[in-house]
Design an enzyme around this catalytic site. Structure first.
Site, PDB file in Angstrom:
ATOM      1  N   PHE A  58       0.846  -1.189   0.000  1.00 22.91           N
ATOM      2  CA  PHE A  58       0.000   0.000   0.000  1.00 22.91           C
ATOM      3  C   PHE A  58       0.882   1.240   0.000  1.00 22.91           C
ATOM      4  CE2 PHE A  58      -2.613  -3.257   1.878  1.00 22.91           C
ATOM      5  CZ  PHE A  58      -3.878  -3.004   1.383  1.00 22.91           C
ATOM      6  N   ASP A  94      11.092  11.382  -3.894  1.00 30.46           N
ATOM      7  CA  ASP A  94      10.765  10.498  -2.769  1.00 30.46           C
ATOM      8  C   ASP A  94      11.682   9.280  -2.781  1.00 30.46           C
ATOM      9  OD1 ASP A  94       9.442   9.748  -0.461  1.00 30.46           O
ATOM     10  OD2 ASP A  94       7.812   8.739  -1.513  1.00 30.46           O
TER      11      ASP A  94
END
Length: 625
Positions: free
Chosen positions: A19, A138
């Site tokens: 997730f 990121d």
């Protein structure tokens, strides 16, 4: 709104691999190309939010533009139609491996030589993306995978942005985008970033896989971000003895606060890593050891042996007096006393004046655990995290708090943050060989509720029985997931191929290529040459189950086609018959008067013209009288 199990009639979703903040990733099967893929689907509850929708679309565009062996490939994108509107998805290369985060958490620090090799490959991937105008923003251990064949794969360009877009309002806001422990100082300040920000983040990753922990650790994301901006990292060698001073130099140059002092490209960082790997000195400035620092700070030798050390007089500006020094000291003491009195009075008011000030518990539902913890601690609460399954809230996000949002508590009291671990998981039982009804009941007993049957070709014995499930037996899956029950439909039908005119062996090969392996050769009376295939049973072109026994009908070569002899004399008819292989006898029928034929010419014949006749058969002819 739940995620559909089939997308665009092509991708069948299986188990959830992981997730993210705005998506979930499934292992899936590409039914058209018959290969495993990873499918990232935007969370259903975010699909209607234009900002998340556009960000997800941007990820697809960014990643699809990057074709590099060290970047997870994007194969396809699309939108699944659901009752609540379109649900976008990205189809990616499935990498069978583990992330650097998992490796460090499980096995601890990675050996320096291997760490250098991994980060050098990651540098190549990032340099490629930078050359194509895209910064990742990121970079972290969770976004770098090592496949089972040790290939490095950089993934998740979810918040990447094209360099040409960095001037827009989204990038210029003070919102901090990225993961706190790997933020560059300019990201932490909410400033515009460039490729050097990725270099800093990659330096953080290298630091962590060398030492087992990131360069900065704090009680909250805000505390960690502050350290990225203000504090210098401890050299990795002080946390792990295997790290050399040369490798220290590379890491610390990547972690320079000022982007101008870092490697200007990921390619520069890779070049220095390769130098260290080969035993050479890097271009990065050398990091002094403790012994070298001590040596540099040691006092110089005296001008002569035995000379006494004396305090040097401190020069004072004109007008300086002992009285002024005393007044400054008194002023400092007064300030300190006032600060202490303030604290004492505040405590006394709280103790004597009644209850401490109450503070309202903020609503942190569906925030990340770190963000929720920071929000509550900023209000003065102590926090404890309780992780529990939830069928609605994605893993890692907050379900709610205890006491619930809106409650008022005294500052310093404890709030429990209930964090979702995702839907409750259960082991998929083995139901192979059962009937679909029996399989459904067994799956229900295991906790699953949604089922779908999918027919698949099988042996005759397996028809009507369960062949397998998706997810597979003995795998864990969320109990809210739909389980596909694959049921045997018996042998697959196929058309019988034509092999007329071939010999028996060639015909067997042709039929086997069409899926028919059960054959039997049958000889039949036929005018064709002996050994020649004259047909099959079932006939060619018919669709029948592949396990059907196919008769290959082969000519005995014992027949000929009866010619038309009417009007011919026997002296002409006989040579024609023998030329066709006839060896039988003539049966002369009664003469026929007034036939219109010449005398002694054939009037009737049996068998009739065009009929297949055995070569040794009797032929009956009647002649004109």
């Amino acid at each position: 709104m739940t995620t559909p199990q089939h997308l665009s009639d092509r991708y069948e979703l299986g188990e959830i691999l992981g997730f993210g903040g705005m998506s979930e990733v499934h292992l899936a099967r590409d039914l058209r190309l018959h290969r495993d893929v990873a499918v990232k689907v935007l969370r259903a509850d975010l699909a209607r939010d234009p900002s998340f929708y556009l960000r997800f679309r941007r990820e697809a565009q960014n990643a699809a533009a990057l074709n590099h062996p060290a970047i997870v490939a994007v194969y396809d994108t699309g939108e699944a139609e659901t009752p609540n509107g379109p649900l976008p998805y990205i189809v990616m290369e499935y990498v069978d491996g583990v992330t650097l985060r998992d490796i460090v958490h499980t096995d601890g620090p990675i050996a320096p030589r291997r760490a250098i090799e991994i980060i050098a490959d990651a540098c190549q991937a990032l340099n490629f993306s930078h050359q194509h105008g895209i910064i990742h923003r990121d970079v972290k251990p969770a976004n770098i995978m090592i496949s089972k064949n040790n290939a490095v794969k950089v993934m998740d360009f979810g918040i990447a942005r094209a360099l040409a877009d960095t001037g827009n309002s989204v990038t210029q806001t003070a919102a901090v985008i990225g993961t706190a422990q790997y933020l560059s100082p300019e990201q932490a300040r909410g400033e515009t970033v460039d490729a050097r920000s990725d270099v800093y983040s990659l330096g953080c990753v290298l630091y962590e896989i060398l030492t087992g922990e990131p360069p900065f650790i704090g009680d909250s994301p805000v505390a960690v971000a502050y350290q990225h901006v203000r504090e210098d990292p401890v050299p990795p060698s002080r946390r792990h003895a295997d790290v050399t001073p040369e490798l220290d130099a590379v890491v610390l140059k990547a972690l320079a606060k000022n982007p101008d002092n870092r490697y200007q490209t990921a390619a520069e960082m890779r070049a220095d890593l390769i130098r260290v790997h080969e035993g050479q000195a890097p271009d990065a400035p050398k990091v002094l050891t403790d012994a070298e620092r001590t040596s540099m700070l040691a006092a110089p030798p005296a001008d002569r042996a035995g000379a006494a050390t004396q305090d040097m007089p401190v020069p004072r500006p004109a007008g300086y007096s002992k009285q002024r020094s005393t007044s400054v000291a008194r002023w400092l003491i007064a300030v300190a006393v006032l600060a202490v009195l303030t604290v004492v009075v505040t405590v006394a008011i709280n103790m004597v004046g009644g209850n401490p000030r109450n503070v309202q518990v903020p609503d942190v539902a569906e925030q990340s655990a770190d963000d929720a913890q920071a929000a509550l601690q900023n209000r003065g609460f102590k926090t404890v995290i309780d992780r529990q399954p939830d069928n609605e809230v994605p893993p890692g996000l907050v379900i709610g708090t205890d006491p619930e949002a809106g409650s008022e508590l005294g500052a310093g009291e404890q709030v429990t943050i209930n964090v979702s671990t995702g839907p409750e998981q259960a082991l998929v039982p083995d139901v192979a060989g059962l009937t679909p009804t029996q399989a459904r009941q067994k799956l229900k007993d295991a906790g699953f509720e949604k089922f779908r049957e999918s027919p698949s070709p099988s042996t005759p014995e397996q028809k009507g029985r369960v062949l397998a499930t998706n997810p597979q037996a003995n795998q864990t899956a969320a109990i809210i997931n739909e389980i596909t029950i694959v049921v045997g439909a018996g042998p697959e039908d196929a058309p019988v191929l034509s092999c007329a005119g071939q010999n028996a062996e060639s015909c067997k090969a042709i039929l086997a290529a069409g899926g028919f392996t059960n054959t039997v050769v049958v000889e039949v009376d036929n005018p064709a040459a002996a050994g020649q295939v004259v047909g099959t049973e079932p006939a060619d072109g018919q669709s029948v189950p592949k396990d059907t026994v196919i008769q290959i009908r082969v000519s005995k070569g014992n027949q000929f086609v009866m010619p038309d002899l009417v009007g011919q004399f026997w002296s002409d008819a006989y040579p024609r018959l023998t030329a066709l292989g006839w060896t039988g006898v003539l049966d002369k029928g009664p003469d026929v008067r007034d036939s219109g034929q010449r005398t002694n010419a054939v009037v009737t014949q049996s068998p009739s013209a065009g009929t297949p006749v055995n070569k040794d058969a009797k032929i009956t002819l009647s002649f004109a009288a």
